[in-house]
Write a protein that holds these residues in place. Structure first.
Motif, PDB file in Angstrom:
ATOM      1  N   ARG A 143      43.186  40.263  41.922  1.00 39.28           N
ATOM      2  CA  ARG A 143      42.261  40.268  42.765  1.00 39.28           C
ATOM      3  C   ARG A 143      42.102  41.941  43.376  1.00 39.28           C
ATOM      4  N   GLU A 144      40.937  42.334  43.411  1.00 42.14           N
ATOM      5  CA  GLU A 144      40.411  43.613  44.097  1.00 42.14           C
ATOM      6  C   GLU A 144      40.798  43.364  45.711  1.00 42.14           C
ATOM      7  N   HIS A 145      41.075  42.406  46.227  1.00 41.14           N
ATOM      8  CA  HIS A 145      41.078  42.126  47.465  1.00 41.14           C
ATOM      9  C   HIS A 145      42.561  42.748  48.095  1.00 41.14           C
ATOM     10  N   ALA A 146      43.341  42.972  47.121  1.00 38.74           N
ATOM     11  CA  ALA A 146      44.881  43.509  47.361  1.00 38.74           C
ATOM     12  C   ALA A 146      44.694  45.021  47.901  1.00 38.74           C
ATOM     13  N   PRO A 147      44.087  45.784  46.901  1.00 38.03           N
ATOM     14  CA  PRO A 147      44.222  47.052  47.268  1.00 38.03           C
ATOM     15  C   PRO A 147      43.057  47.178  48.700  1.00 38.03           C
ATOM     16  N   ALA A 148      41.887  46.617  48.797  1.00 40.45           N
ATOM     17  CA  ALA A 148      40.965  46.548  49.864  1.00 40.45           C
ATOM     18  C   ALA A 148      41.661  45.917  51.060  1.00 40.45           C
ATOM     19  N   CYS A 149      42.499  45.184  51.196  1.00 38.90           N
ATOM     20  CA  CYS A 149      42.971  44.751  52.392  1.00 38.90           C
ATOM     21  C   CYS A 149      43.971  45.742  52.841  1.00 38.90           C
ATOM     22  N   LEU A 150      44.817  46.382  52.199  1.00 35.69           N
ATOM     23  CA  LEU A 150      45.654  47.496  52.579  1.00 35.69           C
ATOM     24  C   LEU A 150      44.871  48.702  53.219  1.00 35.69           C
ATOM     25  N   GLU A 151      43.605  49.077  52.543  1.00 30.70           N
ATOM     26  CA  GLU A 151      42.890  50.074  53.040  1.00 30.70           C
ATOM     27  C   GLU A 151      42.209  49.649  54.403  1.00 30.70           C
ATOM     28  N   ILE A 152      41.581  48.439  54.483  1.00 32.96           N
ATOM     29  CA  ILE A 152      41.256  47.838  55.841  1.00 32.96           C
ATOM     30  C   ILE A 152      42.340  47.913  56.738  1.00 32.96           C
ATOM     31  N   ALA A 153      43.615  47.746  56.490  1.00 33.77           N
ATOM     32  CA  ALA A 153      44.957  47.681  57.366  1.00 33.77           C
ATOM     33  C   ALA A 153      45.098  49.297  57.771  1.00 33.77           C
ATOM     34  N   GLY A 154      44.683  50.314  56.873  1.00 34.84           N
ATOM     35  CA  GLY A 154      44.932  51.588  57.400  1.00 34.84           C
ATOM     36  C   GLY A 154      45.779  52.360  56.359  1.00 34.84           C
ATOM     37  N   ILE A 155      46.131  51.780  55.344  1.00 31.94           N
ATOM     38  CA  ILE A 155      46.823  52.160  54.343  1.00 31.94           C
ATOM     39  C   ILE A 155      46.096  53.381  53.389  1.00 31.94           C
ATOM     40  N   LYS A 156      46.804  54.595  53.274  1.00 29.03           N
ATOM     41  CA  LYS A 156      46.040  55.509  52.626  1.00 29.03           C
ATOM     42  C   LYS A 156      46.545  55.683  51.450  1.00 29.03           C
ATOM     43  N   ALA A 157      47.766  55.557  51.042  1.00 26.00           N
ATOM     44  CA  ALA A 157      48.476  55.917  49.824  1.00 26.00           C
ATOM     45  C   ALA A 157      49.717  54.913  49.609  1.00 26.00           C
ATOM     46  N   ILE A 158      50.061  54.601  48.336  1.00 26.98           N
ATOM     47  CA  ILE A 158      51.295  53.758  48.008  1.00 26.98           C
ATOM     48  C   ILE A 158      51.853  54.782  47.084  1.00 26.98           C
ATOM     49  N   ILE A 159      53.233  54.693  47.238  1.00 29.11           N
ATOM     50  CA  ILE A 159      54.210  55.310  46.417  1.00 29.11           C
ATOM     51  C   ILE A 159      55.412  54.334  45.758  1.00 29.11           C
ATOM     52  N   SER A 160      55.110  54.277  44.632  1.00 25.78           N
ATOM     53  CA  SER A 160      56.073  53.570  43.717  1.00 25.78           C
ATOM     54  C   SER A 160      56.407  54.115  42.637  1.00 25.78           C
ATOM     55  N   PRO A 161      57.586  53.737  41.866  1.00 32.51           N
ATOM     56  CA  PRO A 161      57.783  54.179  40.515  1.00 32.51           C
ATOM     57  C   PRO A 161      56.867  53.413  39.466  1.00 32.51           C
ATOM     58  N   SER A 162      56.342  52.424  39.547  1.00 34.32           N
ATOM     59  CA  SER A 162      55.773  51.629  38.771  1.00 34.32           C
ATOM     60  C   SER A 162      54.593  50.863  39.380  1.00 34.32           C
ATOM     61  N   TYR A 163      53.491  50.332  38.755  1.00 35.13           N
ATOM     62  CA  TYR A 163      52.657  49.484  39.412  1.00 35.13           C
ATOM     63  C   TYR A 163      52.255  48.591  38.113  1.00 35.13           C
ATOM     64  N   ALA A 164      51.584  47.422  38.825  1.00 39.49           N
ATOM     65  CA  ALA A 164      51.011  46.562  37.808  1.00 39.49           C
ATOM     66  C   ALA A 164      49.611  47.062  37.492  1.00 39.49           C
ATOM     67  N   ARG A 165      49.165  47.265  36.208  1.00 30.92           N
ATOM     68  CA  ARG A 165      48.162  48.207  35.756  1.00 30.92           C
ATOM     69  C   ARG A 165      46.985  47.699  36.374  1.00 30.92           C
ATOM     70  N   ILE A 166      46.602  46.395  36.503  1.00 32.63           N
ATOM     71  CA  ILE A 166      45.318  45.924  37.265  1.00 32.63           C
ATOM     72  C   ILE A 166      45.181  46.436  38.830  1.00 32.63           C
ATOM     73  N   PHE A 167      46.215  46.398  39.438  1.00 31.19           N
ATOM     74  CA  PHE A 167      46.259  46.468  40.953  1.00 31.19           C
ATOM     75  C   PHE A 167      46.142  48.275  40.935  1.00 31.19           C
ATOM     76  N   TYR A 168      46.547  48.921  39.888  1.00 27.80           N
ATOM     77  CA  TYR A 168      46.517  50.416  39.939  1.00 27.80           C
ATOM     78  C   TYR A 168      44.964  50.789  39.749  1.00 27.80           C
ATOM     79  N   ARG A 169      44.472  50.227  38.687  1.00 23.98           N
ATOM     80  CA  ARG A 169      42.918  50.434  38.480  1.00 23.98           C
ATOM     81  C   ARG A 169      42.129  49.891  39.451  1.00 23.98           C
ATOM     82  N   ASN A 170      42.526  48.919  40.193  1.00 24.14           N
ATOM     83  CA  ASN A 170      41.515  48.384  41.191  1.00 24.14           C
ATOM     84  C   ASN A 170      41.667  49.375  42.411  1.00 24.14           C
ATOM     85  N   SER A 171      42.761  49.837  42.731  1.00 19.71           N
ATOM     86  CA  SER A 171      42.981  50.925  43.694  1.00 19.71           C
ATOM     87  C   SER A 171      42.336  52.111  43.511  1.00 19.71           C
ATOM     88  N   VAL A 172      42.278  52.702  42.229  1.00 19.54           N
ATOM     89  CA  VAL A 172      41.591  54.030  41.909  1.00 19.54           C
ATOM     90  C   VAL A 172      39.963  53.609  42.035  1.00 19.54           C
TER      91      VAL A 172
END
Length: 190
Positions: free
Chosen positions: A90-119
């Motif tokens: 779901r694209e809503h996952a990175p969208a809701c974090l941005e709406i909540a005020g998140i500018k960046a996430i730092i993690s050693p690894s991401y699920a590919r679809i979340f990473y691509r949806n974020s970018v």
């Protein structure tokens, strides 16, 4: 041009590993419109509401990401362990974090679809850490991301941690998403 890969500063919110999209935004809250300004705010209000309170704001636990009825968080940077954003696409996952005020996430690894949806959606900047920083950073630490190095500077603990360069996604992040990038580069008409 948008400069989402510019310096990002703010308070840290720390999470563990395997934070999935159902924890980021539970399916019960996918009923709101992202285009209606009043309903859009609710995505911020319910961001990370599926994370068990015992894991919220690790390592101390029970730290709310959103206080009370607010729709924005006091935190700007999420520091998480491995496999952030696993689960459904779901694209809503990175969208809701941005709406909540998140500018960046730092993690050693991401699920590919979340990473691509974020970018691709231009929602937030997903930095990859060199090693797991979820135990080196505390919720509430004042952080700054310097993309030129790239590094995470923890002003609270007076430490610095190397981040992996954004690489080929930097231009998409700076443009504000894949469609903005395509317009800037002439791939699609402006």
């Amino acid at each position: 041009m948008t400069t989402k890969s510019a310096h990002i500063a703010g308070k840290a919110f720390v999470l563990g590993k395997n934070v999935d999209t159902d924890q980021i935004i539970p399916a019960a809250h996918l009923v709101y419109s992202l285009t209606d300004p009043e309903e859009r705010k609710l995505y911020g209000k319910y961001a990370l509401s599926g994370v068990p309170s015992s894991e919220s704001g690790l390592p101390n636990g029970n730290i709310p990401f959103i206080n009370g009825d607010a729709c924005e968080s006091e935190y700007s940077i999420i520091v998480a362990s491995d496999n952030f954003g696993c689960g459904s696409s779901r694209e809503h996952a990175p969208a809701c974090l941005e709406i909540a005020g998140i500018k960046a996430i730092i993690s050693p690894s991401y699920a590919r679809i979340f990473y691509r949806n974020s970018v691709d959606g231009g929602f937030l900047t997903p930095y990859e850490s060199v090693g797991d920083l979820s135990e080196a950073v505390q919720t509430g630490d004042e952080l700054e991301i310097d993309p030129a190095i790239p590094a995470l500077v923890n002003h609270t603990q007076n430490t610095s941690h190397r981040l992996k360069p954004l690489g080929s996604v930097a231009d998409i992040v700076n443009a504000g998403g894949i469609f903005a990038y395509a317009r800037e580069t002439g791939m699609v008409p402006k």
